[in-house]
Motif scaffolding. Structure first.
Motif, short mmCIF file in Angstrom:
data_model
loop_
_atom_site.label_atom_id
_atom_site.label_comp_id
_atom_site.label_asym_id
_atom_site.label_seq_id
_atom_site.Cartn_x
_atom_site.Cartn_y
_atom_site.Cartn_z
N UNK A 1 0.84 -1.20 0.00
CA UNK A 1 0.00 0.00 0.00
C UNK A 1 0.88 1.25 0.00
N UNK A 2 0.56 2.18 -0.89
CA UNK A 2 1.31 3.43 -0.96
C UNK A 2 0.44 4.59 -0.49
N UNK A 3 1.04 5.48 0.31
CA UNK A 3 0.40 6.74 0.68
C UNK A 3 1.44 7.84 0.59
N UNK A 4 0.99 9.08 0.70
CA UNK A 4 1.88 10.21 0.47
C UNK A 4 2.23 10.90 1.78
N UNK A 5 3.51 11.23 1.93
CA UNK A 5 3.97 11.95 3.11
C UNK A 5 4.67 13.23 2.74
N UNK A 6 4.42 14.28 3.52
CA UNK A 6 5.09 15.58 3.36
C UNK A 6 5.69 15.97 4.69
N UNK A 7 6.93 16.42 4.66
CA UNK A 7 7.65 16.85 5.86
C UNK A 7 7.94 18.34 5.74
N UNK A 11 13.78 24.66 6.84
CA UNK A 11 14.49 25.09 5.64
C UNK A 11 13.88 24.54 4.36
N UNK A 12 13.16 23.41 4.44
CA UNK A 12 12.61 22.82 3.23
C UNK A 12 11.31 22.07 3.48
N UNK A 13 10.51 21.96 2.43
CA UNK A 13 9.28 21.16 2.44
C UNK A 13 9.49 20.05 1.43
N UNK A 14 9.45 18.81 1.89
CA UNK A 14 9.77 17.69 0.99
C UNK A 14 8.73 16.60 1.14
N UNK A 15 8.52 15.85 0.05
CA UNK A 15 7.52 14.80 0.11
C UNK A 15 7.69 13.79 -1.01
N UNK A 16 7.00 12.66 -0.85
CA UNK A 16 7.06 11.59 -1.84
C UNK A 16 6.02 10.53 -1.48
N UNK A 17 5.64 9.70 -2.44
CA UNK A 17 4.83 8.52 -2.10
C UNK A 17 5.70 7.53 -1.34
N UNK A 18 5.07 6.77 -0.43
CA UNK A 18 5.79 5.84 0.43
C UNK A 18 5.14 4.46 0.37
N UNK A 19 5.96 3.44 0.22
CA UNK A 19 5.51 2.05 0.33
C UNK A 19 5.43 1.73 1.82
N UNK A 20 4.22 1.58 2.35
CA UNK A 20 4.04 1.40 3.79
C UNK A 20 4.39 0.00 4.27
N UNK A 21 4.56 -0.94 3.36
CA UNK A 21 4.98 -2.28 3.77
C UNK A 21 6.49 -2.32 4.01
N UNK A 22 7.23 -1.50 3.28
CA UNK A 22 8.69 -1.51 3.35
C UNK A 22 9.26 -0.27 4.03
N UNK A 23 8.45 0.77 4.18
CA UNK A 23 8.94 2.00 4.77
C UNK A 23 9.93 2.72 3.88
N UNK A 24 9.69 2.67 2.57
CA UNK A 24 10.61 3.27 1.61
C UNK A 24 9.87 4.18 0.65
N UNK A 25 10.55 5.23 0.18
CA UNK A 25 9.98 6.09 -0.84
C UNK A 25 9.90 5.33 -2.15
N UNK A 26 8.80 5.48 -2.86
CA UNK A 26 8.66 4.78 -4.14
C UNK A 26 9.18 5.60 -5.30
N UNK A 27 9.36 6.90 -5.08
CA UNK A 27 9.95 7.78 -6.08
C UNK A 27 10.88 8.75 -5.37
#
Length: 245
Positions: A1-7, A11-27
């Motif tokens: 399952x992928x969901x989107x996270x923004x931090x 100094x910066x605003x960053x984000x990406x889709x995340x694979x919630x099974x692996x805890x890794x960014x998908x892009x």
């Protein structure tokens, strides 16, 4: 399952889709500079730019550098004071065309990610993640359960807020060597250890990539000290985890 996270950071605003099974960014993550002044509207525009870069239209988890309760931002130490007592989740949802937004403290998000996928995985007792960056964020876990919104960067140290003394921003602003700065971090860790007696400190934030430059200079701390395994992506991963509910 992928969901989107923004931090959202100082100094910066960053984000990406995340694979919630692996805890890794998908892009590869997308980052924009945090506007100054970091008003709610300006930051919301930055968040929208990050999310829309991926054409994402589903739920989004977003971190905030301050206390967050029920989608309301209660403090604003390193951003504009217009955030205080603002229904920020509503503002951000509206800016993202009505998608569901889950908002939480930035260090709490990073801590949840590290406890699930990183350096805190499987650890019991009291574990503390400290993010060293524009300020100092904190996430406290007792037997794996989060105590939210601790914000221990605002503890007093040497007559001023600890984050004004021991953050990476303080290092950069004052031109400190790694060894000199490590002594400041050591003093801060000793103070926190006196108050909470954790078994483990996890050091997060972008500086975790350079842990070998300062952690060897920290002495006299009883707790184990390790760098965050997810490094500066921990906040994005934790934000996406929060979006799952």
């Amino acid at each position: 399952m992928n969901l989107f996270g923004v931090d959202i950071g100082g100094s910066g605003i960053k984000g990406a889709p995340v694979d919630l099974e692996r805890g890794e960014l998908t892009q590869e993550r997308h980052k924009v500079l945090t506007p100054h002044p970091a008003t709610p509207d300006a930051v919301a525009d930055g968040v929208a730019e990050v999310v829309k870069n991926f054409a994402w239209t589903g739920p989004v988890g977003i971190t905030f550098p301050g206390v967050v309760t029920g989608g309301i931002t209660r403090t604003a130490a390193n951003v504009d004071q217009g955030w205080v007592d603002l229904d920020a989740a509503k503002l951000l949802s509206e800016r993202l065309d009505g998608v569901e937004v889950t908002l939480l403290n930035d260090a709490d998000a990073a801590g949840v990610a590290e406890m699930t996928f990183g350096a805190g995985r499987g650890r019991k007792g009291t574990v503390m993640l400290l993010t060293l960056g524009t300020g100092i964020g904190s996430a406290v876990f007792i037997d794996g359960r989060l105590v939210p919104n601790t914000e221990l960067g605002h503890l007093e140290l040497n007559g001023r807020e600890a984050e004004k003394h021991a953050s990476t921003k303080a290092k950069e602003d004052e031109g400190l060597s790694w060894q000199h700065w490590a002594r400041r971090v050591q003093k801060y860790l000793a103070h926190v250890e006196m108050l909470f007696s954790p078994e483990l400190f996890i050091i997060g934030g972008g500086v975790s990539r350079k842990a070998d430059k300062f952690l060897p200079h920290i002495e006299g701390i009883r707790a184990e000290i390790v760098p965050a395994e997810l490094q500066n992506n921990a906040g994005i991963v934790g934000a996406a985890m929060a979006a799952r509910g």
